[in-house]
Design a protein around this motif. Structure first.
Motif, PDB file in Angstrom:
ATOM      1  N   THR A   1     -48.538  -9.711 -40.915  1.00 60.55           N
ATOM      2  CA  THR A   1     -47.738 -10.924 -41.042  1.00 60.55           C
ATOM      3  C   THR A   1     -46.996 -11.203 -39.738  1.00 60.55           C
ATOM      4  OG1 THR A   1     -47.421 -10.501 -43.394  1.00 60.55           O
ATOM      5  CG2 THR A   1     -45.880 -12.021 -42.352  1.00 60.55           C
ATOM      6  N   GLY A   2     -47.075 -12.446 -39.291  1.00 64.79           N
ATOM      7  CA  GLY A   2     -46.390 -12.842 -38.066  1.00 64.79           C
ATOM      8  C   GLY A   2     -47.247 -12.783 -36.818  1.00 64.79           C
ATOM      9  N   CYS A   3     -48.531 -12.469 -36.980  1.00 67.45           N
ATOM     10  CA  CYS A   3     -49.419 -12.375 -35.809  1.00 67.45           C
ATOM     11  C   CYS A   3     -49.910 -13.743 -35.325  1.00 67.45           C
ATOM     12  CB  CYS A   3     -50.622 -11.483 -36.130  1.00 67.45           C
ATOM     13  SG  CYS A   3     -50.272  -9.721 -35.971  1.00 67.45           S
ATOM     14  N   GLY A   4     -49.563 -14.801 -36.019  1.00 66.16           N
ATOM     15  CA  GLY A   4     -49.968 -16.134 -35.574  1.00 66.16           C
ATOM     16  C   GLY A   4     -51.386 -16.492 -35.954  1.00 66.16           C
ATOM     17  N   LYS A   5     -51.861 -15.943 -37.067  1.00 68.14           N
ATOM     18  CA  LYS A   5     -53.246 -16.196 -37.466  1.00 68.14           C
ATOM     19  C   LYS A   5     -53.488 -17.682 -37.730  1.00 68.14           C
ATOM     20  CE  LYS A   5     -52.914 -13.223 -40.883  1.00 68.14           C
ATOM     21  NZ  LYS A   5     -51.608 -12.595 -40.623  1.00 68.14           N
TER      22      LYS A   5
ATOM     23  N   ILE B   1     -42.662  -9.450 -31.118  1.00 66.17           N
ATOM     24  CA  ILE B   1     -43.207 -10.804 -31.048  1.00 66.17           C
ATOM     25  C   ILE B   1     -43.371 -11.381 -32.449  1.00 66.17           C
ATOM     26  CG2 ILE B   1     -45.279 -12.143 -30.466  1.00 66.17           C
ATOM     27  CD1 ILE B   1     -45.630 -10.376 -28.021  1.00 66.17           C
ATOM     28  N   ARG B   2     -43.844 -10.560 -33.370  1.00 68.75           N
ATOM     29  CA  ARG B   2     -44.042 -11.025 -34.746  1.00 68.75           C
ATOM     30  C   ARG B   2     -42.710 -11.360 -35.421  1.00 68.75           C
ATOM     31  NH1 ARG B   2     -46.103  -7.574 -38.285  1.00 68.75           N
ATOM     32  NH2 ARG B   2     -45.897  -5.641 -37.114  1.00 68.75           N
ATOM     33  N   GLU B   3     -41.699 -10.532 -35.186  1.00 68.52           N
ATOM     34  CA  GLU B   3     -40.382 -10.795 -35.753  1.00 68.52           C
ATOM     35  C   GLU B   3     -39.841 -12.147 -35.289  1.00 68.52           C
ATOM     36  OE1 GLU B   3     -38.906  -6.107 -35.951  1.00 68.52           O
ATOM     37  OE2 GLU B   3     -38.096  -7.494 -34.455  1.00 68.52           O
ATOM     38  N   GLN B   4     -39.933 -12.390 -33.993  1.00 68.66           N
ATOM     39  CA  GLN B   4     -39.403 -13.642 -33.453  1.00 68.66           C
ATOM     40  C   GLN B   4     -40.206 -14.838 -33.933  1.00 68.66           C
ATOM     41  OE1 GLN B   4     -36.458 -13.830 -31.515  1.00 68.66           O
ATOM     42  NE2 GLN B   4     -36.760 -15.949 -32.243  1.00 68.66           N
TER      43      GLN B   4
ATOM     44  N   SER C   1     -27.511 -20.840 -34.799  1.00 68.56           N
ATOM     45  CA  SER C   1     -28.429 -19.800 -34.335  1.00 68.56           C
ATOM     46  C   SER C   1     -29.118 -19.117 -35.511  1.00 68.56           C
ATOM     47  CB  SER C   1     -27.667 -18.746 -33.525  1.00 68.56           C
ATOM     48  OG  SER C   1     -28.506 -17.643 -33.228  1.00 68.56           O
ATOM     49  N   SER C   2     -30.419 -18.882 -35.350  1.00 70.57           N
ATOM     50  CA  SER C   2     -31.199 -18.210 -36.394  1.00 70.57           C
ATOM     51  C   SER C   2     -31.381 -16.722 -36.114  1.00 70.57           C
ATOM     52  CB  SER C   2     -32.585 -18.868 -36.516  1.00 70.57           C
ATOM     53  OG  SER C   2     -32.484 -20.223 -36.853  1.00 70.57           O
ATOM     54  N   GLU C   3     -30.810 -16.218 -35.024  1.00 66.17           N
ATOM     55  CA  GLU C   3     -31.077 -14.845 -34.600  1.00 66.17           C
ATOM     56  C   GLU C   3     -30.640 -13.814 -35.634  1.00 66.17           C
ATOM     57  OE1 GLU C   3     -32.834 -13.913 -31.716  1.00 66.17           O
ATOM     58  OE2 GLU C   3     -33.254 -16.047 -32.013  1.00 66.17           O
ATOM     59  N   GLY C   4     -29.618 -14.126 -36.434  1.00 63.74           N
ATOM     60  CA  GLY C   4     -29.166 -13.176 -37.444  1.00 63.74           C
ATOM     61  C   GLY C   4     -30.231 -12.865 -38.486  1.00 63.74           C
ATOM     62  N   HIS C   5     -31.192 -13.768 -38.643  1.00 60.08           N
ATOM     63  CA  HIS C   5     -32.252 -13.554 -39.632  1.00 60.08           C
ATOM     64  C   HIS C   5     -33.197 -12.420 -39.242  1.00 60.08           C
ATOM     65  CE1 HIS C   5     -31.310 -16.919 -42.255  1.00 60.08           C
ATOM     66  NE2 HIS C   5     -31.121 -17.666 -41.191  1.00 60.08           N
ATOM     67  N   LEU C   6     -33.197 -12.056 -37.956  1.00 55.71           N
ATOM     68  CA  LEU C   6     -34.032 -10.931 -37.527  1.00 55.71           C
ATOM     69  C   LEU C   6     -33.605  -9.645 -38.225  1.00 55.71           C
ATOM     70  CD1 LEU C   6     -34.208 -11.705 -33.696  1.00 55.71           C
ATOM     71  CD2 LEU C   6     -36.116 -11.801 -35.307  1.00 55.71           C
ATOM     72  N   ASN C   7     -32.344  -9.588 -38.660  1.00 55.43           N
ATOM     73  CA  ASN C   7     -31.816  -8.376 -39.280  1.00 55.43           C
ATOM     74  C   ASN C   7     -32.399  -8.112 -40.665  1.00 55.43           C
ATOM     75  OD1 ASN C   7     -30.127  -7.829 -37.065  1.00 55.43           O
ATOM     76  ND2 ASN C   7     -28.550  -9.209 -37.855  1.00 55.43           N
ATOM     77  N   TRP C   8     -32.951  -9.147 -41.317  1.00 57.47           N
ATOM     78  CA  TRP C   8     -33.649  -8.893 -42.593  1.00 57.47           C
ATOM     79  C   TRP C   8     -35.162  -9.061 -42.452  1.00 57.47           C
ATOM     80  CZ3 TRP C   8     -36.568 -12.797 -44.761  1.00 57.47           C
ATOM     81  CH2 TRP C   8     -36.280 -14.116 -44.386  1.00 57.47           C
TER      82      TRP C   8
ATOM     83  N   ALA D   1     -37.003  -8.011 -39.850  1.00 60.36           N
ATOM     84  CA  ALA D   1     -37.558  -6.755 -39.328  1.00 60.36           C
ATOM     85  C   ALA D   1     -37.771  -5.714 -40.432  1.00 60.36           C
ATOM     86  CB  ALA D   1     -36.649  -6.200 -38.228  1.00 60.36           C
ATOM     87  N   PRO D   2     -36.806  -5.480 -41.323  1.00 56.37           N
ATOM     88  CA  PRO D   2     -37.032  -4.494 -42.388  1.00 56.37           C
ATOM     89  C   PRO D   2     -38.137  -4.869 -43.370  1.00 56.37           C
ATOM     90  CG  PRO D   2     -34.679  -4.875 -42.091  1.00 56.37           C
ATOM     91  CD  PRO D   2     -35.386  -5.914 -41.280  1.00 56.37           C
ATOM     92  N   ILE D   3     -38.242  -6.161 -43.728  1.00 59.16           N
ATOM     93  CA  ILE D   3     -39.293  -6.490 -44.711  1.00 59.16           C
ATOM     94  C   ILE D   3     -40.673  -6.405 -44.072  1.00 59.16           C
ATOM     95  CG2 ILE D   3     -37.761  -7.939 -46.107  1.00 59.16           C
ATOM     96  CD1 ILE D   3     -39.329 -10.378 -45.064  1.00 59.16           C
ATOM     97  N   LEU D   4     -40.763  -6.636 -42.756  1.00 61.26           N
ATOM     98  CA  LEU D   4     -42.048  -6.414 -42.085  1.00 61.26           C
ATOM     99  C   LEU D   4     -42.386  -4.929 -42.106  1.00 61.26           C
ATOM    100  CD1 LEU D   4     -42.075  -8.726 -38.916  1.00 61.26           C
ATOM    101  CD2 LEU D   4     -43.479  -8.922 -40.959  1.00 61.26           C
ATOM    102  N   ARG D   5     -41.411  -4.130 -41.706  1.00 59.59           N
ATOM    103  CA  ARG D   5     -41.634  -2.676 -41.579  1.00 59.59           C
ATOM    104  C   ARG D   5     -41.860  -2.001 -42.924  1.00 59.59           C
ATOM    105  NH1 ARG D   5     -36.997  -1.585 -39.546  1.00 59.59           N
ATOM    106  NH2 ARG D   5     -36.059  -0.895 -41.519  1.00 59.59           N
ATOM    107  N   ASP D   6     -41.089  -2.403 -43.933  1.00 67.13           N
ATOM    108  CA  ASP D   6     -41.098  -1.671 -45.203  1.00 67.13           C
ATOM    109  C   ASP D   6     -41.955  -2.309 -46.287  1.00 67.13           C
ATOM    110  OD1 ASP D   6     -39.287   0.063 -44.009  1.00 67.13           O
ATOM    111  OD2 ASP D   6     -37.549  -1.044 -44.762  1.00 67.13           O
ATOM    112  N   TYR D   7     -42.327  -3.576 -46.095  1.00 66.65           N
ATOM    113  CA  TYR D   7     -43.086  -4.244 -47.164  1.00 66.65           C
ATOM    114  C   TYR D   7     -44.403  -4.820 -46.660  1.00 66.65           C
ATOM    115  CZ  TYR D   7     -44.422  -7.811 -50.580  1.00 66.65           C
ATOM    116  OH  TYR D   7     -45.129  -8.590 -51.449  1.00 66.65           O
ATOM    117  N   TYR D   8     -44.333  -5.846 -45.801  1.00 65.82           N
ATOM    118  CA  TYR D   8     -45.546  -6.564 -45.422  1.00 65.82           C
ATOM    119  C   TYR D   8     -46.534  -5.703 -44.638  1.00 65.82           C
ATOM    120  CZ  TYR D   8     -43.848 -11.062 -47.124  1.00 65.82           C
ATOM    121  OH  TYR D   8     -43.428 -12.086 -47.926  1.00 65.82           O
ATOM    122  N   ASP D   9     -46.064  -4.963 -43.638  1.00 69.79           N
ATOM    123  CA  ASP D   9     -46.991  -4.178 -42.815  1.00 69.79           C
ATOM    124  C   ASP D   9     -47.705  -3.083 -43.613  1.00 69.79           C
ATOM    125  OD1 ASP D   9     -46.268  -5.811 -40.764  1.00 69.79           O
ATOM    126  OD2 ASP D   9     -45.469  -4.231 -39.455  1.00 69.79           O
ATOM    127  N   PRO D  10     -47.000  -2.281 -44.389  1.00 71.24           N
ATOM    128  CA  PRO D  10     -47.722  -1.253 -45.175  1.00 71.24           C
ATOM    129  C   PRO D  10     -48.717  -1.856 -46.165  1.00 71.24           C
ATOM    130  CG  PRO D  10     -45.378  -0.744 -45.065  1.00 71.24           C
ATOM    131  CD  PRO D  10     -45.532  -2.127 -44.509  1.00 71.24           C
TER     132      PRO D  10
END
Length: 374
Positions: A161-165, A256-259, A325-332, A334-343
């Motif tokens: 998720t987030g690879c720009g497919k 890159i995917r997070e951003q 600014s939307s930068e605060g959204h990176l804080n949630w 990043a975890p859902i990519l790492r702990d949910y979508y990527d696995p």
């Protein structure tokens, strides 16, 4: 026996008109759809405008009359029902034809409603072509295009998720954008501001896309998708073909995917909601959209992690509202990519390893596809 003969006759008739149907869609022909609104709502073609000969109520009355008293009585009743408003309806057809000189007209089967409508127009000096076989024949033709596409060369783009497919699909001359036509990004956060189309309209549009793409290439590149995209389903023959096709995998770095997701899910989505619904209602709808998306994966995250991320999301929304600014959204994100979508996606991808022909960054995959999936 009679039913078999009728089916064969319809099939032969459609075969005779296949090139015509193809040209109508390739030339983006405007259509006057004289079916009742309830029929149109169930599914329509790109470029069609519903200017019905009969209202839903009138159509229902005529149908009941046909069952009870036969065709002649039903036709007479139909004339009686539309008589008081027929001038307005014909005027609407004439105005559409004037604005769209290349327009064609159809009803469900290209029969009585089409002929009556065309005759009404001819009576006021306006000629219009009738689509042979009507909506039913056009729809069957498009279904066949999807079935045929499933047997041609397909290449599937995979990646976390987030690879720009989807972005990559849009940049390719033979990319078929399933998510774009479904008006949904295919994840828990995939819902768009506007509603998804009806399933039939979605399939019709995909088939027209396939016809147009076939003018550029004999192959298709499609994003790796599950059966469902929001509340819509990838047409079964196409989905079956996708499960056998070769794959390429985009492997962009996590940062890159997070951003990219932050930009798409938060910055752009907040703008779309507020532009569509206004500042106050749009912001509320955007906030509910993200909260609902996170809630949708709560079981996979676990109660404790969901609660913690909900607090992080709430803080990010407050920051975005106050500072823009939307930068605060990176804080949630990043975890859902790492702990949910990527696995989850890596597990799914592991079952398709034998189909993977190339893996690389966004730009590397794009270059490979340009050479190898023309």
């Amino acid at each position: 026996m009679n039913e078999s003969i009728e089916i064969q006759s319809e099939s032969a008739s459609q075969q005779d008109h296949s090139q015509l149907y193809r040209e109508l869609f390739l030339s983006k022909t405007p259509f006057i759809d004289v079916r009742a609104p309830v029929e149109f709502a169930q599914g329509a073609f790109p470029g069609s405008c519903n200017l019905p000969l009969m209202t839903d109520s009138e159509r229902a009355q005529v149908g009941t009359c046909y069952k009870k008293s036969g065709q002649e009585a039903a036709v007479l009743l139909g004339h009686q029902l539309v008589a008081s408003d027929i001038k307005n309806r014909v005027s609407a057809w004439a105005e559409f034809k004037k604005a769209n000189p290349s327009a064609w007209l159809y009803c469900f089967r290209g029969g009585m409603r089409s002929r009556l409508s065309a005759q009404f127009l001819k009576d006021i000096g306006v000629d219009i072509n009738i689509v042979p076989g009507g909506y039913k024949a056009l729809r069957r033709f498009l279904i066949e295009q999807i079935a045929q596409a499933s047997t041609q060369k397909l290449t599937i783009i995979g990646g976390n998720t987030g690879c720009g497919k989807t972005l990559l699909i849009k940049e390719l001359r033979n990319g078929l954008d399933l998510e774009g036509r479904a008006n949904h990004r295919g994840s828990s956060f995939g819902k768009q501001v506007s509603a998804q189309p009806r399933q039939i309209s979605y399939e019709n549009q995909l088939a027209v896309d396939i016809i147009n793409l076939s003018q550029q290439s004999s192959s298709l590149v499609i994003e790796d998708e599950s059966k469902a995209i929001g509340r819509l389903y990838v047409p079964l023959p196409l989905y079956a073909g996708m499960q056998q096709a070769s794959m390429v995998v985009v492997d962009d770095p996590l940062a890159i995917r997070e951003q990219r997701l932050c930009d798409e899910y938060c910055t752009l989505m907040s703008e779309q909601f507020t532009q569509t619904l206004g500042a106050e209602l749009g912001w509320k709808a955007y906030q509910e959209h993200l909260e609902h998306g996170l809630y949708g994966i709560r079981k996979r995250l676990g109660a404790e992690k969901f609660k913690a991320l909900s607090s992080v999301l709430d803080a990010a929304l407050k920051q975005q509202l106050s500072s823009g600014s939307s930068e605060g959204h990176l804080n949630w994100i990043a975890p859902i990519l790492r702990d949910y979508y990527d696995p989850m996606y890596q597990y799914q991808l592991s079952k398709k390893a034998d189909r993977i022909k190339f893996s690389g960054t966004f730009d590397e995959v794009k270059e490979w596809l340009t050479v190898n999936a023309k």
